[in-house]
Design an enzyme around this catalytic site. Sequence first.
Site, PDB file in Angstrom:
ATOM      1  N   ARG A 167      13.041 -32.086   4.317  1.00 58.03           N
ATOM      2  CA  ARG A 167      13.106 -33.323   3.528  1.00 58.03           C
ATOM      3  C   ARG A 167      11.688 -33.745   3.165  1.00 58.03           C
ATOM      4  O   ARG A 167      10.862 -34.017   4.040  1.00 58.03           O
ATOM      5  CB  ARG A 167      13.807 -34.452   4.278  1.00 58.03           C
ATOM      6  CG  ARG A 167      13.788 -35.770   3.474  1.00 58.03           C
ATOM      7  CD  ARG A 167      14.830 -36.778   3.886  1.00 58.03           C
ATOM      8  NE  ARG A 167      14.597 -37.384   5.179  1.00 58.03           N
ATOM      9  CZ  ARG A 167      15.260 -38.460   5.636  1.00 58.03           C
ATOM     10  NH1 ARG A 167      16.185 -39.045   4.882  1.00 58.03           N
ATOM     11  NH2 ARG A 167      15.011 -38.939   6.829  1.00 58.03           N
ATOM     12  N   ASP A 447      14.573 -44.567  12.963  1.00 60.33           N
ATOM     13  CA  ASP A 447      13.532 -44.170  12.030  1.00 60.33           C
ATOM     14  C   ASP A 447      13.224 -45.360  11.130  1.00 60.33           C
ATOM     15  O   ASP A 447      13.605 -46.496  11.425  1.00 60.33           O
ATOM     16  CB  ASP A 447      13.908 -42.898  11.257  1.00 60.33           C
ATOM     17  CG  ASP A 447      15.073 -43.100  10.289  1.00 60.33           C
ATOM     18  OD1 ASP A 447      15.494 -44.254  10.059  1.00 60.33           O
ATOM     19  OD2 ASP A 447      15.556 -42.094   9.748  1.00 60.33           O
TER      20      ASP A 447
END
Length: 536
Positions: A167, A447
């Site tokens: 990613r 996160d």
Amino acid sequence: MSEAAATSEARLKLMRSAPRGCEHILSEESLAFLEALVDRFGPRIESLLARRQERQRRFDRGERPDFLPDTRSIREGDWRVAPIPPALRDRRVEITGPVDRKMIINGLNSGARVFMADFEDASTPTWENLIQGQRNILDATRGQIDFSDDSGKTYRLKDDPALLIVRVRGLHLPEAHITLDGRAIPGALLDFALHFFHNAHALHEQGRGPYYYLPKLEHHDEARMWADVFRFAEERFGFANGTIKATVLIETLPAVFQMHEILHAMRHHIVALNCGRWDYIFSYAKVFHADPQRVLPDRHSIGMTQPFLRSYSRLLIDTCHRRGALAMGGMAAQIPVRGDPDRHAAALDKVRADKEREAADGHDGTWVAHPGLIETAMAIFDRALDGPNQLDRLLPDLQVDQARLLEHPEGRITEEGLRDNIAVGVQYIAAWLAGRGCVPINHLMEDAATAEIARAQLWQWIHHGATTTDGERITADFVRTVLDEIGPDLRREAERSGLPAGCLEEATALFTELCLDEDFADFLTLKAYERVIARG
């Protein structure tokens, strides 16, 4: 500028040397490819970001995201994306994590079908993290990665590791350590360029890539830009069109109204859409931050059974399967609760209910944040899937319109929720500033999305005069009082986790600024990145 930086005549300049052992990552050839990408696509990204700002101004004036009338023919047309390569057809459980060496090994050895190495929400974009992460991925691609911790324990790849997907950062995130013509380059192009340059041929020979996750797209024009980036890279290195494959995260409110268009724009390269649900909740708050009628309740009450989230996930499944793409489910952020069997069982029950809903609805796979959840999630999808996926599952009677997708979530605003937002937001930002982008807090793997939701909710509550269920009006002074009260606990936790001196104080100041400023900041990571760069 370092001795290793480019000459003053060069357009592309490095502001830092490569970390030791990573000099080959920033080779002359890889930087030439990066320069070509930034030269061609950097201005286009700037234009796309400017259009985001203009759309947000319209939302602030009361406009609502909706399906686009001028792309109706795409939504109603008869077309499908390109066939899915064999390596990507079975993705029933994926695990995600940052790009540090130990995490990559553990992720690949976890037993999940896919490990997503994350340069975005789970990684702080320090220079060392980024370039060392590229080296770690290069070594992993060649099966030459190992790691020894301070105790002497050694980690090595097992046979038949998970498929590795990378990613890259979102289009909004700059990379200040490299400039072109004196301006910071897009971080996403750096992440893509270095990974593709060093690994594309090896991955292609293995039949395992190159494959990417693309985050935080807001418009099909952004998807089309990525399709052009991929085609440019394929042509430059002699690959057939469609060699690169991508999964797009649908994690912004505007994007959910353009899923057909995103798939169509990337139809040669796209294989799946993913429900990035935590960032999606943040995007809801961001899009409607100026609307006093759209103030969110406590974040823990905003689950996937809320109508706006349930509609979003089911529409994603139906859209993907109609177009021949996989529909990936969302993240289970729970982590095992060691030493407390009751709480551990309760956490697994939440995971089990979430994954059973996803599998029953027709998702082709799901995300987990911890290896301890893989067995539970895998068993559920093993029972649900007759083959590698559920591409043949459609939802023919699904009725999802604008009103359903924007339906406001129900729930309460509590002092407990406010305190949790402050504590988790400050702790996460402190860890992020210290270089840790993926952090266990209160038995959840957090996160950047967590901190974004927390500070967005507090901003709404303060600026729109919300009150708690106890009748307490949420003001700037109230938030400061709570910060003072929980300060000692936060300091003890910072010491226990070994945070460098000053990170907690800096995080507290930044979190307070984000919550109290008159203007709503687009992304906390942009403001936090300024502090990372200032640290050197």
